[in-house]
Motif scaffolding. Structure first.
Motif, PDB file in Angstrom:
ATOM      1  N   LEU A 111      71.025 -23.604 -16.306  1.00 49.02           N
ATOM      2  CA  LEU A 111      72.373 -23.805 -16.824  1.00 49.02           C
ATOM      3  C   LEU A 111      72.369 -24.728 -18.033  1.00 49.02           C
ATOM      4  O   LEU A 111      73.055 -24.468 -19.043  1.00 49.02           O
ATOM      5  CB  LEU A 111      73.273 -24.371 -15.719  1.00 49.02           C
ATOM      6  N   LEU A 112      71.588 -25.798 -17.978  1.00 47.48           N
ATOM      7  CA  LEU A 112      71.538 -26.723 -19.111  1.00 47.48           C
ATOM      8  C   LEU A 112      70.833 -26.097 -20.319  1.00 47.48           C
ATOM      9  O   LEU A 112      71.165 -26.410 -21.467  1.00 47.48           O
ATOM     10  CB  LEU A 112      70.861 -28.028 -18.696  1.00 47.48           C
ATOM     11  N   CYS A 117      70.581 -26.236 -24.828  1.00 45.46           N
ATOM     12  CA  CYS A 117      69.434 -25.713 -25.596  1.00 45.46           C
ATOM     13  C   CYS A 117      68.434 -26.781 -26.028  1.00 45.46           C
ATOM     14  O   CYS A 117      67.899 -26.717 -27.148  1.00 45.46           O
ATOM     15  CB  CYS A 117      69.925 -24.972 -26.841  1.00 45.46           C
ATOM     16  N   ALA A 118      68.174 -27.773 -25.183  1.00 45.11           N
ATOM     17  CA  ALA A 118      67.295 -28.873 -25.600  1.00 45.11           C
ATOM     18  C   ALA A 118      65.930 -28.364 -26.049  1.00 45.11           C
ATOM     19  O   ALA A 118      65.382 -28.836 -27.061  1.00 45.11           O
ATOM     20  CB  ALA A 118      67.143 -29.871 -24.451  1.00 45.11           C
ATOM     21  N   GLU A 119      65.358 -27.388 -25.327  1.00 46.15           N
ATOM     22  CA  GLU A 119      64.022 -26.913 -25.680  1.00 46.15           C
ATOM     23  C   GLU A 119      64.035 -26.204 -27.030  1.00 46.15           C
ATOM     24  O   GLU A 119      63.116 -26.356 -27.842  1.00 46.15           O
ATOM     25  CB  GLU A 119      63.518 -25.983 -24.565  1.00 46.15           C
ATOM     26  N   TYR A 121      66.224 -26.727 -29.529  1.00 43.64           N
ATOM     27  CA  TYR A 121      66.389 -27.760 -30.550  1.00 43.64           C
ATOM     28  C   TYR A 121      65.082 -28.515 -30.777  1.00 43.64           C
ATOM     29  O   TYR A 121      64.743 -28.888 -31.910  1.00 43.64           O
ATOM     30  CB  TYR A 121      67.487 -28.743 -30.142  1.00 43.64           C
ATOM     31  N   ASN A 122      64.337 -28.754 -29.722  1.00 39.97           N
ATOM     32  CA  ASN A 122      63.056 -29.444 -29.839  1.00 39.97           C
ATOM     33  C   ASN A 122      62.107 -28.672 -30.745  1.00 39.97           C
ATOM     34  O   ASN A 122      61.477 -29.241 -31.659  1.00 39.97           O
ATOM     35  CB  ASN A 122      62.444 -29.618 -28.442  1.00 39.97           C
ATOM     36  N   ARG A 123      62.000 -27.353 -30.518  1.00 38.58           N
ATOM     37  CA  ARG A 123      61.113 -26.541 -31.361  1.00 38.58           C
ATOM     38  C   ARG A 123      61.577 -26.530 -32.814  1.00 38.58           C
ATOM     39  O   ARG A 123      60.776 -26.629 -33.747  1.00 38.58           O
ATOM     40  CB  ARG A 123      61.035 -25.118 -30.813  1.00 38.58           C
ATOM     41  N   ALA A 124      62.885 -26.435 -32.997  1.00 40.98           N
ATOM     42  CA  ALA A 124      63.416 -26.402 -34.363  1.00 40.98           C
ATOM     43  C   ALA A 124      63.167 -27.724 -35.087  1.00 40.98           C
ATOM     44  O   ALA A 124      62.759 -27.749 -36.261  1.00 40.98           O
ATOM     45  CB  ALA A 124      64.912 -26.102 -34.325  1.00 40.98           C
ATOM     46  N   MET A 125      63.399 -28.823 -34.386  1.00 37.40           N
ATOM     47  CA  MET A 125      63.224 -30.130 -35.018  1.00 37.40           C
ATOM     48  C   MET A 125      61.765 -30.389 -35.371  1.00 37.40           C
ATOM     49  O   MET A 125      61.442 -30.914 -36.445  1.00 37.40           O
ATOM     50  CB  MET A 125      63.760 -31.223 -34.103  1.00 37.40           C
ATOM     51  N   LYS A 126      60.850 -30.001 -34.487  1.00 31.64           N
ATOM     52  CA  LYS A 126      59.433 -30.213 -34.768  1.00 31.64           C
ATOM     53  C   LYS A 126      58.945 -29.331 -35.915  1.00 31.64           C
ATOM     54  O   LYS A 126      57.910 -29.618 -36.527  1.00 31.64           O
ATOM     55  CB  LYS A 126      58.615 -29.976 -33.503  1.00 31.64           C
ATOM     56  N   ALA A 127      59.695 -28.279 -36.193  1.00 28.15           N
ATOM     57  CA  ALA A 127      59.368 -27.428 -37.341  1.00 28.15           C
ATOM     58  C   ALA A 127      60.027 -27.920 -38.627  1.00 28.15           C
ATOM     59  O   ALA A 127      59.901 -27.285 -39.680  1.00 28.15           O
ATOM     60  CB  ALA A 127      59.798 -25.991 -37.051  1.00 28.15           C
ATOM     61  N   GLY A 128      60.741 -29.061 -38.546  1.00 24.02           N
ATOM     62  CA  GLY A 128      61.301 -29.670 -39.737  1.00 24.02           C
ATOM     63  C   GLY A 128      62.774 -29.457 -39.960  1.00 24.02           C
ATOM     64  O   GLY A 128      63.304 -29.849 -41.009  1.00 24.02           O
ATOM     65  N   HIS A 129      63.480 -28.872 -39.010  1.00 21.97           N
ATOM     66  CA  HIS A 129      64.902 -28.590 -39.179  1.00 21.97           C
ATOM     67  C   HIS A 129      65.749 -29.707 -38.569  1.00 21.97           C
ATOM     68  O   HIS A 129      65.271 -30.517 -37.777  1.00 21.97           O
ATOM     69  CB  HIS A 129      65.252 -27.249 -38.533  1.00 21.97           C
ATOM     70  N   TRP A 130      67.035 -29.718 -38.949  1.00 24.96           N
ATOM     71  CA  TRP A 130      67.916 -30.794 -38.477  1.00 24.96           C
ATOM     72  C   TRP A 130      69.352 -30.285 -38.349  1.00 24.96           C
ATOM     73  O   TRP A 130      69.890 -29.665 -39.269  1.00 24.96           O
ATOM     74  CB  TRP A 130      67.855 -31.971 -39.443  1.00 24.96           C
ATOM     75  N   GLN A 131      69.967 -30.530 -37.225  1.00 29.18           N
ATOM     76  CA  GLN A 131      71.380 -30.254 -36.966  1.00 29.18           C
ATOM     77  C   GLN A 131      71.812 -28.870 -37.442  1.00 29.18           C
ATOM     78  O   GLN A 131      71.391 -27.855 -36.886  1.00 29.18           O
ATOM     79  CB  GLN A 131      72.247 -31.377 -37.542  1.00 29.18           C
ATOM     80  N   LEU A 132      72.625 -28.787 -38.488  1.00 30.66           N
ATOM     81  CA  LEU A 132      73.179 -27.501 -38.909  1.00 30.66           C
ATOM     82  C   LEU A 132      72.213 -26.656 -39.717  1.00 30.66           C
ATOM     83  O   LEU A 132      72.494 -25.495 -40.016  1.00 30.66           O
ATOM     84  CB  LEU A 132      74.459 -27.738 -39.725  1.00 30.66           C
ATOM     85  N   ASP A 133      71.070 -27.227 -40.063  1.00 34.97           N
ATOM     86  CA  ASP A 133      70.086 -26.509 -40.874  1.00 34.97           C
ATOM     87  C   ASP A 133      69.001 -25.903 -39.976  1.00 34.97           C
ATOM     88  O   ASP A 133      67.812 -26.164 -40.136  1.00 34.97           O
ATOM     89  CB  ASP A 133      69.459 -27.469 -41.892  1.00 34.97           C
ATOM     90  N   ILE A 134      69.414 -25.104 -38.990  1.00 30.48           N
ATOM     91  CA  ILE A 134      68.464 -24.498 -38.054  1.00 30.48           C
ATOM     92  C   ILE A 134      68.613 -22.984 -38.127  1.00 30.48           C
ATOM     93  O   ILE A 134      69.697 -22.441 -37.901  1.00 30.48           O
ATOM     94  CB  ILE A 134      68.711 -24.999 -36.617  1.00 30.48           C
ATOM     95  N   TYR A 138      65.846 -19.341 -33.916  1.00 29.96           N
ATOM     96  CA  TYR A 138      65.662 -20.219 -32.758  1.00 29.96           C
ATOM     97  C   TYR A 138      66.630 -19.894 -31.621  1.00 29.96           C
ATOM     98  O   TYR A 138      66.499 -20.428 -30.516  1.00 29.96           O
ATOM     99  CB  TYR A 138      65.797 -21.690 -33.168  1.00 29.96           C
ATOM    100  N   GLY A 139      67.571 -19.035 -31.852  1.00 24.11           N
ATOM    101  CA  GLY A 139      68.452 -18.565 -30.793  1.00 24.11           C
ATOM    102  C   GLY A 139      69.330 -19.630 -30.181  1.00 24.11           C
ATOM    103  O   GLY A 139      69.585 -19.616 -28.971  1.00 24.11           O
ATOM    104  N   LEU A 140      69.820 -20.547 -31.001  1.00 23.53           N
ATOM    105  CA  LEU A 140      70.687 -21.600 -30.468  1.00 23.53           C
ATOM    106  C   LEU A 140      71.988 -21.011 -29.948  1.00 23.53           C
ATOM    107  O   LEU A 140      72.538 -20.068 -30.515  1.00 23.53           O
ATOM    108  CB  LEU A 140      70.982 -22.640 -31.546  1.00 23.53           C
TER     109      LEU A 140
END
Length: 320
Positions: A111-112, A117-119, A121-134, A138-140
């Motif tokens: 459900l979480l 979508c923590a996982e 967001y984690n993949r997106a952030m580690k690839a260099g993305h941030w907040q609205l620039d994803i 990544y299927g948010l």
């Protein structure tokens, strides 16, 4: 006395082993996995068998006349013909309650994963993305708060009750549909309703019942048509409860917003299953029960079931 373990893979992650069983029955043969056509030849003249998903039916029992006890390394007994076992004088013992906390925890993990979508967001952030620039790849999913949402529970055994407790801790209203409403449930702070009301009012519906003739195909096209539009459906119980084609249709039409599942009608889930390609289906490979703590309970209770049966009593016998 001779024993056969047909599916040893169930309890060989890391430190867990079968030493307790083998100490009780030194003449024990073990197989990692066993296909249906191998079951009877492998049991042979054994008195005892331990299994997880292997099927024991009239055909198998007729070929294994020495068999006296089956230990299922699980809670559910869907894969066993309990009546045929009873006719052949074979006691069947299961392992209730070992995975209650782990499965309830996985229910909310799914459900979480949908709500925040923590996982991803984690993949997106580690690839260099941030907040609205994803990127969309990544299927948010839209962020969602659980407070004041209505959480429906179908089936109110130990897992259903624990899941309801977690839902209340998130500030959710809890509806329950169960076959028998017991007096002790009055203190649980949940509302008991029929299945149609459960479908119509639940923002999230979580399944926690066994697969029986009455519940197989419970969630079908007719039930989904009665569901609150945009409902989230969670299944950490049994794949047979759900018509997966009807769920896929409802996900594509928007009648269901999301489906989170850890159990499937055919396992492994076929590669051509429509669920695999739908972004609003969050799937895990039937592993909710495999935390280290749950597996240790599973091993301990399985061993105790065997020991008590050898001593002449027998715990958790499910077929009388």
């Amino acid at each position: 006395m001779k024993a056969v373990i047909l599916e040893s893979y169930v309890m060989e992650p890391g430190d867990l082993d079968w030493s307790g069983v083998k100490a009780l029955v030194p003449d024990t043969v073990s197989y990692v996995r066993t296909d249906y056509e191998e079951i009877a030849p492998r049991i042979g003249d054994a008195d005892l068998v331990l299994l997880n998903k292997c099927r024991i039916d009239e055909n198998i029992l007729a070929q294994c006349p020495n068999l006296k006890w089956v230990g299922i390394i699980a809670t559910g007994t869907d894969n066993l013909d309990l009546e045929a076992c009873r006719r052949h004088g074979v006691a069947v013992a299961n392992v209730p309650g070992y995975s209650t906390y782990s499965v309830a925890q996985m229910t909310f993990s799914l459900l979480l994963a949908i709500c925040q979508c923590a996982e991803r967001y984690n993949r997106a952030m580690k690839a260099g993305h941030w907040q609205l620039d994803i990127p969309a790849e990544y299927g948010l999913l839209p962020q969602m708060e659980l407070l004041d949402k209505t959480f429906g529970v179908y089936g109110y055994g130990s897992i259903g009750q624990q899941t309801a407790r977690i839902a209340k801790a998130f500030g959710m209203r809890v509806l329950v549909c169960t076959r028998t409403v017991r007096p002790e449930y009055a203190e649980d702070g949940v509302e008991f309703v029929d299945v149609d009301t459960l479908l119509a009012r639940s923002d999230v519906l979580s399944l926690h019942c066994p697969a029986t003739p009455a519940t197989r195909g419970l969630i079908n096209a007719g039930a989904l048509a009665k569901a609150k539009p945009g409902m989230i459906l969670l299944n950490t119980a049994r794949g047979a409860l759900v018509d997966e084609e009807a769920v896929a249709d409802a996900l594509q039409s928007g009648q269901l917003a999301y489906y989170g599942a850890d159990a499937f009608g055919t396992e492994p889930l076929p590669q051509d299953s429509r669920l695999r390609s739908l972004p609003n289906a969050i799937l895990t490979p039937h592993i909710a029960w495999t935390t280290k703590e749950a597996l240790q309970r599973l091993m301990d209770i399985t061993t105790r079931n065997l020991r008590t049966w050898l001593e002449g009593s027998g715990e958790h016998i499910v077929n009388g």
